[in-house]
Every structure is written in structure tokens, then in C-alpha cells.
Scaffold this active site. Structure first.
Site, mmCIF file in Angstrom:
data_model
loop_
_atom_site.group_PDB
_atom_site.id
_atom_site.type_symbol
_atom_site.label_atom_id
_atom_site.label_comp_id
_atom_site.label_asym_id
_atom_site.label_seq_id
_atom_site.Cartn_x
_atom_site.Cartn_y
_atom_site.Cartn_z
ATOM 1 N N HIS A 18 0.829 -1.210 0.000
ATOM 2 C CA HIS A 18 0.000 0.000 0.000
ATOM 3 C C HIS A 18 0.866 1.264 0.000
ATOM 4 O O HIS A 18 0.560 2.219 -0.713
ATOM 5 C CB HIS A 18 -0.895 0.053 1.258
ATOM 6 N N SER A 133 -2.743 -7.951 2.795
ATOM 7 C CA SER A 133 -2.997 -7.855 4.236
ATOM 8 C C SER A 133 -3.408 -9.205 4.809
ATOM 9 O O SER A 133 -2.976 -9.590 5.899
ATOM 10 C CB SER A 133 -4.098 -6.834 4.514
#
Ligand code: PNS
Length: 164
Positions: A18, A133
Site C-alpha cells: 500500500h 494484508s
């Protein structure tokens, strides 16, 4: 470099994948609003407040210029949120081919809902092409080392969640 983009996601937690997208996005956009989806039905590991804190810490670690990244949360339709924030662009990262179909569906649905908002994709850095994630959480839960995959402040928080 102009305009405001919304970079939406679950960010549960933020990863270096990210932050690499955010870094590239700041080359293209003057300001990026990182928008955390507030959706308890996804049963997140971290609360929205915790996720926002970790994003703020990661932005600080990146040395982002003041005012160029804002961290917020949203619920409801993403396009409505983007419009309410005056953003014409939704920024998403693309990793391996597996992302493509889901991202194409979302981009097309969002375009159907709000044609004046464009989705812009940035290719993930190849170092983080497989970082997600969900996998990071699984590895941390099972005692694996994720130090190189997440911003510095995220790892201790993951370890604390899993009593490691
Ligand atoms: O990090 P994620 O979980 O891949 O992000 C998904 C996200 C938050 C971008 C997506 O679930 C979303 O936009 N949710 C808000 C609800 C919405 O607008 N749904 C219609 C989009 S097709």
C-alpha cells in the site's frame, strides 16, 4: 501533478504494498485521501481507528509532505464518498492477475454509478506483488516474520494482536 484522488481500502493493516502505491500516487496527484472502509461485517483484525493510526504512522515514516495525504474513513458507496470529498479519481493498486477481475468489476460498477469519477490503477511494485494484508495477518498469526512487508509501526501491533 494535479487534483485529489481517493485511495480506498480495508487497510487491515496497511502494508508496504500500500505505501508503495501511495508513494507512486503522490507523483500523479497533488493530494491523496486514504479512505478506510468502515465495514464491521468484514470482521477486521484492527478497528478503524487503529487502521487510521497505522496509516498516519506509515505516512510519517514515508516523510510525506504536510497536507498531501489525508486519512479518513467512509461507509456506504465509495463513489458517493469520493464525490462528497470533491475527488474525481479513485486510486487502486494492481498486483498479480488475480486482482484484475475484481478490480475491473469494481471499476465498471463505479463508472456505471458515477461516470464522472475515473478509477486509476497503479501497478504494484514487483517487490510487493504478492503482499496482501490477509496473508500478512496469517503469517504473523503463525509466528512468521513480516518485518519487511509492513511499515515499521505495524509489526509490533500485529504481534500484540496475536500475543507473540
Ligand atoms: O482493500 P479492499 O478490501 O480490496 O478494498 C475494497 C473497497 C473498500 C475499495 C470496496 O470494498 C469498496 O469500495 N467498498 C465500498 C462499497 C461500495 O462502494 N461498493 C460498490 C463498489 S463496486
Amino acid at each position: 501533478m494535479r487534483g485529489v484522488a481517493v485511495y480506498p481500502g480495508s487497510f487491515d493493516p496497511i502494508t508496504k504494498g500500500h505505501t508503495a502505491i501511495l508513494h507512486s500516487g503522490l507523483v500523479a496527484f497533488e493530494k491523496i485521501i486514504v479512505a478506510v472502509l468502515n465495514n464491521e461485517s468484514k470482521q477486521p483484525l484492527f478497528s478503524v481507528a487503529e487502521r487510521m493510526e497505522m496509516i498516519a504512522e506509515a505516512a510519517e515514516e514515508m516523510g510525506v509532505e504536510p497536507g498531501r495525504v489525508e486519512i479518513d474513513s467512509f461507509d456506504g458507496l465509495l463513489v458517493n464518498y469520493a464525490r462528497s470529498r470533491g475527488a474525481r479519481v479513485i486510486l487502486r493498486g494492481l498486483r498479480a492477475v488475480a486482482d484484475f477481475e475484481y478490480e475491473l468489476q469494481m471499476a465498471n460498477m463505479n463508472r456505471h454509478l458515477t461516470p464522472e469519477i475515473e478509477t486509476v490503477f497503479i501497478m504494484a511494485d514487483d517487490a510487493y506483488f504478492y503482499v496482501a494484508s490477509t496473508l500478512v495477518k496469517e503469517v504473523a498469526r503463525l509466528g512468521g516474520d513480516v518485518a519487511e512487508l509492513v511499515p515499521a509501526s505495524v509489526q509490533p501491533r500485529l504481534l500484540a494482536k496475536f500475543d507473540k
